[in-house]
Design an enzyme around this catalytic site. Structure first.
Site, PDB file in Angstrom:
ATOM      1  N   THR A 115       0.797  -1.217  -0.022  1.00  0.00           N
ATOM      2  CA  THR A 115      -0.145  -0.112   0.033  1.00  0.00           C
ATOM      3  C   THR A 115       1.061   1.329   0.096  1.00  0.00           C
ATOM      4  O   THR A 115       1.806   1.141   0.429  1.00  0.00           O
ATOM      5  CB  THR A 115      -1.017   0.137   1.212  1.00  0.00           C
ATOM      6  OG1 THR A 115      -1.465   1.251   1.322  1.00  0.00           O
ATOM      7  CG2 THR A 115      -0.240  -0.349   2.565  1.00  0.00           C
ATOM      8  N   GLU A 117       0.351   3.654   1.960  1.00  0.00           N
ATOM      9  CA  GLU A 117       0.426   4.026   3.205  1.00  0.00           C
ATOM     10  C   GLU A 117       1.738   3.882   3.970  1.00  0.00           C
ATOM     11  O   GLU A 117       2.098   4.577   5.055  1.00  0.00           O
ATOM     12  CB  GLU A 117      -0.867   3.445   4.228  1.00  0.00           C
ATOM     13  CG  GLU A 117      -2.221   3.706   3.404  1.00  0.00           C
ATOM     14  CD  GLU A 117      -3.260   3.553   4.280  1.00  0.00           C
ATOM     15  OE1 GLU A 117      -3.121   3.575   5.500  1.00  0.00           O
ATOM     16  OE2 GLU A 117      -4.475   3.279   3.588  1.00  0.00           O
ATOM     17  N   TYR A 139      -1.688  -0.269  10.917  1.00  0.00           N
ATOM     18  CA  TYR A 139      -1.996  -1.030   9.735  1.00  0.00           C
ATOM     19  C   TYR A 139      -0.464  -0.771   8.918  1.00  0.00           C
ATOM     20  O   TYR A 139      -0.013  -1.774   8.364  1.00  0.00           O
ATOM     21  CB  TYR A 139      -3.378  -0.461   9.175  1.00  0.00           C
ATOM     22  CG  TYR A 139      -3.519  -0.848   7.660  1.00  0.00           C
ATOM     23  CD1 TYR A 139      -3.045  -2.248   6.946  1.00  0.00           C
ATOM     24  CD2 TYR A 139      -3.317   0.136   6.709  1.00  0.00           C
ATOM     25  CE1 TYR A 139      -3.461  -2.614   5.964  1.00  0.00           C
ATOM     26  CE2 TYR A 139      -3.403  -0.247   5.389  1.00  0.00           C
ATOM     27  CZ  TYR A 139      -3.268  -1.617   4.821  1.00  0.00           C
ATOM     28  OH  TYR A 139      -3.365  -1.783   3.602  1.00  0.00           O
TER      29      TYR A 139
END
Ligand code: NAD
Ligand code: TYD
Length: 324
Positions: A115, A117, A139
């Site tokens: 991801t 992120e 996460y």
């Protein structure tokens, strides 16, 4: 592949059975709250209902596989803020179990799905594959840890790995805890969308079918050991997105409730995707068309999302997560 009962994994399988009809697919999925057999309705492939942390089950499932595409993960940032345990177990230890099995079985290519992120929040510009990692939520930290583990298996064991880092996906079959399906299904019920804080956070929106095609491109054409960003075709602030969806659904502009901001909320993600374009990938979806089709899909598939939203586990999560 792992995680094929989830949002992106099931869209990937749907595409694969059409575009690579001769491939045999084994789907290893624990079927957590986010894993839904209905996502694969009408698709005839083998699913093994096991945990990726279960080394024996992984070993048996991977026997004879040429490729591994690894989607399985705990994926919701807000849940990782409430309880990070399952995130570390599945996302880090599960990835290690898969990498060890891939070495034993001498798989030809192991694609790890990650991801944007992991880069953290960037105030301006675009994150590149070589940028340093600055994950802010549990996460994101668990995904960054798994990315580094994948890298270490390449350097240490010459494992034939590839890593992709995608931006926010949208499209059919997304569990309605994530922003867009929550928004659309709430609006269908004339309920407001809970906007975190000022709503000026920026996300980079990628249609899930473009994501699935990009993963296949990297699997077949990517260079072993490399990382590929997969961004969308559109970035905007959450408050703009909310107004766009309200407009398309012909709902009043005021159907929004401002709630307490997410802890550690990243203000902006945006990806540089030149490397992906260099190996031949092109987007098929522009955001306007993709969003309108996605809204139509949820409006036509109430029988898919309604049971998820009325389930006891979902209601308990919503109560806990949105108590303020
Ligand atoms: P999802 O939450 O919809 O599905 C996750 C799937 O993994 C479910 O089917 C679940 O049952 C399975 N799973 C979870 N823990 C497992 C375990 N221990 N063993 C076996 N199976 C397990 O997730 P998604 O949105 O489809 O995301 C798929 C992947 O893409 C994830 O790795 C995620 O980090 C990554 N990703 C997602 C997005 C996004 O916008 N959704 C963006 C970039 C990257
Ligand atoms: P989300 O779909 O959870 O994806 P991510 O956190 O991985 O980007 O959220 C997308 C954006 O929407 C993010 O900035 C958080 C925001 N958001 C809200 O404002 N309210 C909500 O109820 C949710 C779930 C998200």
């Amino acid at each position: 592949m792992t995680g094929g009962l989830g949002f992106i994994g099931s869209n990937f399988i749907r595409q694969l059975v059409k575009s690579r009809p001769k491939w045999a697919i084994v789907n290893l999925d624990k079927q957590t709250y986010a894993g839904n057999p209905a996502n694969l309705d009408g698709i005839n492939i083998k699913t093994v209902k096991k945990d990726i942390c279960d080394a024996k089950a992984v070993d048996a499932a991977m026997k004879g596989c040429d490729y591994v595409v690894h989607f399985a993960a705990e994926t919701h940032v807000d849940r990782s803020i409430l309880d990070a345990g399952a995130f570390l177990k599945t996302n880090i230890l599960g990835t290690q179990v898969l990498l060890d099995a891939a070495l034993r079985h001498k798989v030809k290519r192991f694609l790890h799905v990650s991801t944007d992120e992991v880069y953290g929040s960037i105030p301006r510009g675009y994150s590149k594959e070589g940028d340093h990692l600055e994950p802010n939520s549990p996460y994101a930290a668990s995904k960054a840890a798994s990315d580094l583990l994948v890298r270490s298996y390449f350097v240490t064991h010459k494992a034939p790995v590839l890593t992709t880092r995608a931006s926010n996906n949208y499209g059919p079959f997304q569990y309605p805890e994530k922003a867009l399906p929550l928004m659309i299904t709430n609006f269908m019920e004339d309920k407001p969308f809970p906007q975190y804080g000022d709503g000026k956070q920026v996300r980079d929106w990628l249609h899930v079918r473009d994501h699935a095609r990009a993963i296949l491109t990297v699997l077949e054409k990517g260079t072993i050991g490399e990382i590929y960003n997969i961004g969308g075709s559109y970035t905007c602030q959450n408050r703009e997105l909310i107004q766009k969806v309200l407009g398309l659904m012909k709902k009043p502009k005021g159907l929004v409730t401002r709630v307490e901001d997410r802890k550690g909320h990243d203000r902006r993600y945006a990806l540089d995707c030149k490397k992906l374009l260099k190996i031949g990938f092109r987007h098929e979806y522009d955001f306007e068309r993709g969003l309108a089709q996605t809204i139509a899909w949820y409006m036509n598939h109430e029988s898919w999302w309604r049971p998820l939203k009325v389930a006891g586990g979902y209601r308990a999560y919503v109560k806990k997560a949105y108590k303020k």
